[in-house]
Design a protein around this motif. Structure first.
Motif, mmCIF file in Angstrom:
data_model
loop_
_atom_site.group_PDB
_atom_site.id
_atom_site.type_symbol
_atom_site.label_atom_id
_atom_site.label_comp_id
_atom_site.label_asym_id
_atom_site.label_seq_id
_atom_site.Cartn_x
_atom_site.Cartn_y
_atom_site.Cartn_z
ATOM 1 N N GLY A 67 37.886 69.403 63.085
ATOM 2 C CA GLY A 67 38.903 68.535 63.137
ATOM 3 C C GLY A 67 39.552 68.087 61.660
ATOM 4 O O GLY A 67 38.245 68.212 60.885
ATOM 5 N N LEU A 68 40.585 67.799 61.496
ATOM 6 C CA LEU A 68 41.032 67.225 60.112
ATOM 7 C C LEU A 68 42.123 66.315 60.221
ATOM 8 O O LEU A 68 42.900 66.160 61.388
ATOM 9 C CB LEU A 68 41.350 68.785 59.238
ATOM 10 C CG LEU A 68 42.280 69.638 60.078
ATOM 11 C CD1 LEU A 68 43.842 69.393 59.678
ATOM 12 C CD2 LEU A 68 41.863 70.914 59.523
ATOM 13 N N GLN A 69 42.379 65.703 59.321
ATOM 14 C CA GLN A 69 43.737 64.696 59.020
ATOM 15 C C GLN A 69 44.584 65.189 58.014
ATOM 16 O O GLN A 69 44.221 65.592 56.788
ATOM 17 C CB GLN A 69 43.011 63.303 58.968
ATOM 18 C CG GLN A 69 44.190 62.294 58.906
ATOM 19 C CD GLN A 69 43.850 60.784 58.881
ATOM 20 O OE1 GLN A 69 42.854 60.660 59.796
ATOM 21 N NE2 GLN A 69 44.508 60.046 58.179
ATOM 22 N N LYS A 191 46.518 63.809 63.073
ATOM 23 C CA LYS A 191 45.188 64.436 63.108
ATOM 24 C C LYS A 191 45.230 65.552 64.066
ATOM 25 O O LYS A 191 46.224 65.827 64.956
ATOM 26 C CB LYS A 191 44.566 63.287 63.981
ATOM 27 C CG LYS A 191 44.153 62.119 63.208
ATOM 28 C CD LYS A 191 43.219 60.921 63.898
ATOM 29 C CE LYS A 191 43.228 59.812 63.268
ATOM 30 N NZ LYS A 191 41.937 60.365 61.973
ATOM 31 N N ILE A 192 44.508 66.600 63.778
ATOM 32 C CA ILE A 192 44.624 67.856 64.268
ATOM 33 C C ILE A 192 43.162 68.319 64.541
ATOM 34 O O ILE A 192 42.296 67.947 64.068
ATOM 35 C CB ILE A 192 45.114 68.983 63.335
ATOM 36 C CG1 ILE A 192 46.521 68.727 63.034
ATOM 37 C CG2 ILE A 192 44.868 70.364 63.795
ATOM 38 C CD1 ILE A 192 47.086 69.453 61.998
ATOM 39 N N THR A 193 42.867 68.993 65.608
ATOM 40 C CA THR A 193 41.548 69.557 66.136
ATOM 41 C C THR A 193 42.023 71.399 66.427
ATOM 42 O O THR A 193 43.046 71.318 67.112
ATOM 43 C CB THR A 193 40.927 69.144 67.297
ATOM 44 O OG1 THR A 193 41.810 69.013 68.433
ATOM 45 C CG2 THR A 193 40.471 67.601 66.621
ATOM 46 N N CYS A 194 41.212 72.091 66.119
ATOM 47 C CA CYS A 194 41.316 73.477 66.509
ATOM 48 C C CYS A 194 40.176 73.815 67.110
ATOM 49 O O CYS A 194 38.939 73.572 66.928
ATOM 50 C CB CYS A 194 40.966 74.125 65.329
ATOM 51 S SG CYS A 194 42.550 73.794 63.991
ATOM 52 N N GLN A 200 34.526 82.476 64.703
ATOM 53 C CA GLN A 200 35.079 81.658 63.635
ATOM 54 C C GLN A 200 34.202 80.412 63.456
ATOM 55 O O GLN A 200 33.232 79.919 64.347
ATOM 56 C CB GLN A 200 36.294 80.870 64.559
ATOM 57 C CG GLN A 200 37.421 82.010 64.786
ATOM 58 C CD GLN A 200 38.700 81.188 65.612
ATOM 59 O OE1 GLN A 200 38.494 80.840 66.413
ATOM 60 N NE2 GLN A 200 39.734 81.294 64.729
ATOM 61 N N ARG A 201 34.310 79.927 62.417
ATOM 62 C CA ARG A 201 33.851 79.062 61.769
ATOM 63 C C ARG A 201 34.506 77.432 61.187
ATOM 64 O O ARG A 201 35.321 77.947 60.519
ATOM 65 C CB ARG A 201 32.407 79.257 60.582
ATOM 66 C CG ARG A 201 31.548 80.255 61.166
ATOM 67 C CD ARG A 201 30.478 79.824 62.220
ATOM 68 N NE ARG A 201 29.697 80.597 62.590
ATOM 69 C CZ ARG A 201 29.889 81.362 63.709
ATOM 70 N NH1 ARG A 201 30.986 81.286 64.569
ATOM 71 N NH2 ARG A 201 28.904 82.357 64.301
ATOM 72 N N PRO A 202 33.855 76.483 61.759
ATOM 73 C CA PRO A 202 34.847 75.198 61.397
ATOM 74 C C PRO A 202 34.971 75.064 59.863
ATOM 75 O O PRO A 202 36.205 74.953 59.703
ATOM 76 C CB PRO A 202 33.752 74.194 61.738
ATOM 77 C CG PRO A 202 32.953 74.640 62.952
ATOM 78 C CD PRO A 202 32.595 75.948 62.341
ATOM 79 N N GLY A 203 34.356 75.342 59.152
ATOM 80 C CA GLY A 203 34.361 75.036 57.792
ATOM 81 C C GLY A 203 35.447 76.213 57.029
ATOM 82 O O GLY A 203 36.354 75.757 56.509
ATOM 83 N N LYS A 204 35.269 77.428 57.516
ATOM 84 C CA LYS A 204 36.297 78.266 57.152
ATOM 85 C C LYS A 204 37.684 78.181 57.560
ATOM 86 O O LYS A 204 38.769 78.037 56.737
ATOM 87 C CB LYS A 204 35.914 79.727 57.539
ATOM 88 C CG LYS A 204 37.061 80.777 57.040
ATOM 89 C CD LYS A 204 36.447 82.128 57.590
ATOM 90 C CE LYS A 204 37.441 83.374 57.393
ATOM 91 N NZ LYS A 204 36.958 84.444 57.541
ATOM 92 N N ILE A 205 37.627 77.702 58.922
ATOM 93 C CA ILE A 205 39.171 77.468 59.594
ATOM 94 C C ILE A 205 39.783 75.888 58.882
ATOM 95 O O ILE A 205 40.971 75.982 58.398
ATOM 96 C CB ILE A 205 38.761 76.938 61.084
ATOM 97 C CG1 ILE A 205 38.555 78.180 61.540
ATOM 98 C CG2 ILE A 205 40.386 76.386 61.578
ATOM 99 C CD1 ILE A 205 39.482 79.538 61.570
ATOM 100 N N VAL A 206 39.125 74.976 58.423
ATOM 101 C CA VAL A 206 39.457 74.031 57.820
ATOM 102 C C VAL A 206 39.972 74.361 56.300
ATOM 103 O O VAL A 206 41.132 74.108 55.975
ATOM 104 C CB VAL A 206 38.289 72.978 57.446
ATOM 105 C CG1 VAL A 206 38.715 71.722 56.491
ATOM 106 C CG2 VAL A 206 38.085 72.156 59.014
#
Length: 323
Positions: A67-69, A191-194, A200-206
Motif C-alpha cells: 500500500g502507498l499514498q 491511497k493505492i494498494t497493489c 513480486q515483492r512489496p518493496g520493489k513494487i513501491v
C-alpha cells in the motif's frame, strides 16, 4: 478430542493473529525473534471457506499486497478558482493524470518493470481454474453491473486469482460539501494498494510506483509517495504438498467429492512469514461461505458450518497423526 478421547493425536500450537487486515506489519520481526516458540511442521489456517455447503476447496495461492499514498501539493493555500484558475497547475487535475497514467485503456498496468517478476500460469494451472464453476452473468448481477473489465487475454477468474493489480482505494481534494465552492485546492491525495503474484515483492513494487510518479510529475508541484504499513508477499503452496494431500483426503470424506483447487485474490501475509522464518507451508482449512458478509456490519457464520468444522478438524488431526 480432549474431552472424548483424553488426548490429541498430534502436538498443536495456537497462533491468534490480529494484524491480518493491516498487513501484519510487526509479525515478521516478532517471528524472527521467537522461532523456537513457533517451530512446527505445518501451519493450518482457519481463515478459509467452502465452495458451497456440499463442496470443498483446496487453497493453493494467495496474492500479496503493498500500500502507498500519493500526496500532490501546489500553492501554499487554497485559491479562488476565478482569480487563479488557468494560470497554475491544479493538484487535483495532476493527481488524476498521474493515476490515469498507471493503466492503459485495456486495464494493463503501464508502470515500467511491474510485471518483471510475474510468472505466467501453466496450462495445467489454467485448467484447474477453469474447472471451478463460474457464472459470469450471475457474478455481474450480484454486483449490479453490466460488464466485466480487465487485462486482455485472461478470464475474469484468472484476473482475480492470478494476476497483479493496482487499485485506487480513495481520493480526496478541495471542497466536497453540498453546493458549489469556487476553490482551487492546493492539495490532492490518493491511497493505492497493489495485489501481487508470483515473485513480486512489496518493496520493489513501491519503488517502481514511486519512480513512475516521479517520471510523470509535471514541474510546479511537489508530489510525494509514502509506503503504508500494509505489506505482504504472495503465497503459493504446491497442490501436491503433503499437507494439502491430507486436507484433500479429509475434504473428500466430508463432502464425498473432489475439492476444487482455488486461489484467492485476497492476502494473508503471515503465510509468507511462516514460510520465510520457519520454513513451513500453511494449508487452509476453513468453512466460511461467500454470502456471509465478510467485513460487513452483519457478517455471520452458519451454525451448520460450525458443527461441520468441529467434526472435520477432529478428522484432520487424526489424519495428520497417520503421516
Amino acid at each position: 478430542l480432549l474431552k472424548g478421547e483424553g488426548s490429541l493425536p498430534v502436538n498443536i500450537k495456537f497462533c491468534f493473529e490480529g494484524q491480518e487486515e493491516i498487513g501484519s506489519p510487526q509479525i515478521p520481526g516478532f517471528l524472527a525473534k521467537h522461532k523456537e516458540l513457533f517451530a512446527c511442521d505445518l501451519a493450518v489456517s482457519a481463515d478459509g471457506g467452502q465452495w458451497s455447503n456440499s463442496e470443498g476447496i483446496l487453497l493453493v495461492a494467495l496474492r500479496g499486497i503493498c500500500g502507498l499514498q500519493i500526496d500532490v501539493k501546489g500553492a501554499k493555500t487554497d485559491l479562488h478558482s476565478g482569480m487563479y484558475g488557468g494560470s497554475i497547475r491544479n493538484p487535483a487535475h495532476v493527481l488524476a493524470e498521474l493515476l490515469t497514467s498507471m493503466h492503459d485503456a485495456n486495464g494493463r498496468i503501464t508502470i515500467a518493470g511491474f510485471y518483471d517478476d510475474v510468472v505466467d500460469l501453466t496450462p495445467e494451472e489454467r485448467a484447474a481454474i477453469a474447472r471451478v464453476p463460474f457464472d459470469e452473468e450471475l457474478y455481474l448481477d450480484d454486483l449490479g453491473l453490466e460488464a466485466t473489465f480487465g487485462e486482455a487475454g485472461f478470464t475474469t477468474r484468472e484476473r482475480v486469482w492470478a494476476r497483479p493489480t493496482l487499485e485506487v482505494n480513495g481520493m480526496w481534494s478541495g471542497f466536497q460539501g453540498e453546493g458549489v465552492k469556487t476553490v482551487l485546492a492546493n492539495e490532492a491525495h490518493a491511497k493505492i494498494t497493489c495485489r501481487l503474484v508470483s515473485h513480486q515483492r512489496p518493496g520493489k513494487i513501491v519503488e517502481l510506483v514511486t519512480a513512475h510518479v516521479a517520471k510523470h510529475t509535471p514541474p510546479g508541484l511537489t508530489v510525494t509517495v509514502s509506503p503504508q504499513q500494509t505489506s505482504g508477499k504472495p503465497y503459493t503452496v504446491p497442490a501436491d504438498h503433503w499437507g494439502n494431500a491430507v486436507v484433500a483426503d479429509v475434504l473428500r470424506e466430508v463432502y464425498g467429492s473432489e475439492p476444487y483447487h482455488v486461489r484467492s485474490g485476497g492476502s494473508i501475509p503471515i503465510t509468507g512469514v511462516f514460510l520465510d522464518e520457519l520454513g513451513v507451508y500453511t494449508v487452509s482449512f476453513g468453512f466460511g461461505l461467500d454470502d456471509e458478509g465478510f467485513h460487513a456490519p452483519n457478517e455471520f457464520f452458519r451454525l451448520s458450518s460450525f458443527v461441520k468444522g468441529q467434526a472435520a478438524y477432529c478428522q484432520l488431526l487424526k489424519r495428520f497423526a497417520k503421516g
